[in-house]
Design an enzyme around this catalytic site. Structure first.
Site, PDB file in Angstrom:
ATOM      1  N   GLU A  41       0.847  -1.199   0.000  1.00  0.00           N
ATOM      2  CA  GLU A  41       0.000   0.000   0.000  1.00  0.00           C
ATOM      3  C   GLU A  41       0.878   1.242   0.000  1.00  0.00           C
ATOM      4  O   GLU A  41       1.758   1.382   0.855  1.00  0.00           O
ATOM      5  CB  GLU A  41      -0.900   0.021   1.235  1.00  0.00           C
ATOM      6  CG  GLU A  41      -1.652   1.331   1.425  1.00  0.00           C
ATOM      7  CD  GLU A  41      -2.333   1.438   2.783  1.00  0.00           C
ATOM      8  OE1 GLU A  41      -2.687   2.566   3.175  1.00  0.00           O
ATOM      9  OE2 GLU A  41      -2.522   0.397   3.446  1.00  0.00           O
ATOM     10  N   LYS A 130     -11.322  -2.438   6.856  1.00  0.00           N
ATOM     11  CA  LYS A 130     -10.150  -2.103   7.662  1.00  0.00           C
ATOM     12  C   LYS A 130     -10.618  -1.586   9.009  1.00  0.00           C
ATOM     13  O   LYS A 130     -11.300  -0.552   9.080  1.00  0.00           O
ATOM     14  CB  LYS A 130      -9.304  -1.036   6.945  1.00  0.00           C
ATOM     15  CG  LYS A 130      -8.064  -0.635   7.721  1.00  0.00           C
ATOM     16  CD  LYS A 130      -7.181   0.312   6.931  1.00  0.00           C
ATOM     17  CE  LYS A 130      -7.672   1.733   6.988  1.00  0.00           C
ATOM     18  NZ  LYS A 130      -6.673   2.678   6.428  1.00  0.00           N
TER      19      LYS A 130
END
Length: 220
Positions: A41, A130
């Site tokens: 990421e 998340k």
């Protein structure tokens, strides 16, 4: 999108690169890849993040899955996907960002905390939710999974080598790991990159149950 989602779920660890110098991002991603971390990421509040996403996707796209983090709106999600991001992570729940991400065939990972936020994110199309921040520990993931066992959870913010197995045992499907794995405040030297590869191997070993978390701390 199915292939990207399967890749995320298979490899579990998402390494977060935040604030790195553009010229260092491919080096960091390569070191992580060498250590077995296959989900990268790149946060969009990093310098020249879209170019970094494109470069990593071009150089390592056949070896790692590249995503964009800290995505706050659909326009930014679109730019990141066009640059090569296969998954989009956000710190919050923005339903329009989720919809845009799915429309473009990328994996949506919105950030949520409370049970209401988590369910809202999932019902609006989030593929993985998340849980951010995850500093309440693995017990909170276990508590959430009691009434919401069907929602895949990825704790982020508070996951370390010492507790990653606890999060896994609590039912997390993946783990977002930032500065405890990638410290972009360090000078990105050859020695640091070697250290990073060893640390990545330690995280992968912990997730695979090779040894218990803290003991690996001594090995990198």
């Amino acid at each position: 999108m199915t292939d990207s989602l399967s890749h995320l779920l298979e490899h579990k660890i998402v390494a977060i690169i935040r604030g790195a110098k553009p010229q260092d991002v491919v080096k960091i991603a390569s070191a992580l890849n060498d250590g077995g971390v296959k989900n990268i990421e790149i946060t969009l509040n990093s310098p020249d993040a879209l170019s970094a996403i494109k470069e990593v996707s071009t150089e390592l796209g056949d070896q790692v899955l590249v995503g964009a983090g800290t995505v706050l709106d659909p326009e930014t999600a679109r730019s990141a996907i066009l640059a090569g991001a296969n998954f989009i992570l956000s710190p919050t729940v923005n339903t329009e960002t989720i919809k845009l991400t799915k429309r473009y065939g990328a994996v949506s990972i919105p950030g949520a905390f409370s049970p209401t936020e988590i369910l809202t994110a999932f019902e609006n199309g989030g593929d993985i939710i998340k849980v951010f921040p995850a500093r309440l520990g693995a017990s909170y993931i276990k508590d959430i999974r009691g009434p919401l066992p069907h929602i895949p959870l990825l704790p982020t913010g508070g996951v370390s080598l010492d507790n990653i197995q606890e999060f896994e045992e609590a039912g997390a499907v993946g783990f977002g790991i930032g500065s405890s794995l990638v410290d972009t405040n360090r000078e990105i030297t050859h020695a640091y990159l070697q250290e990073l590869t060893q640390k990545a191997k330690a995280y992968v070993a912990a997730v695979n149950g090779i040894t218990k978390g803290g003991k690996l701390h001594e090995n990198y």
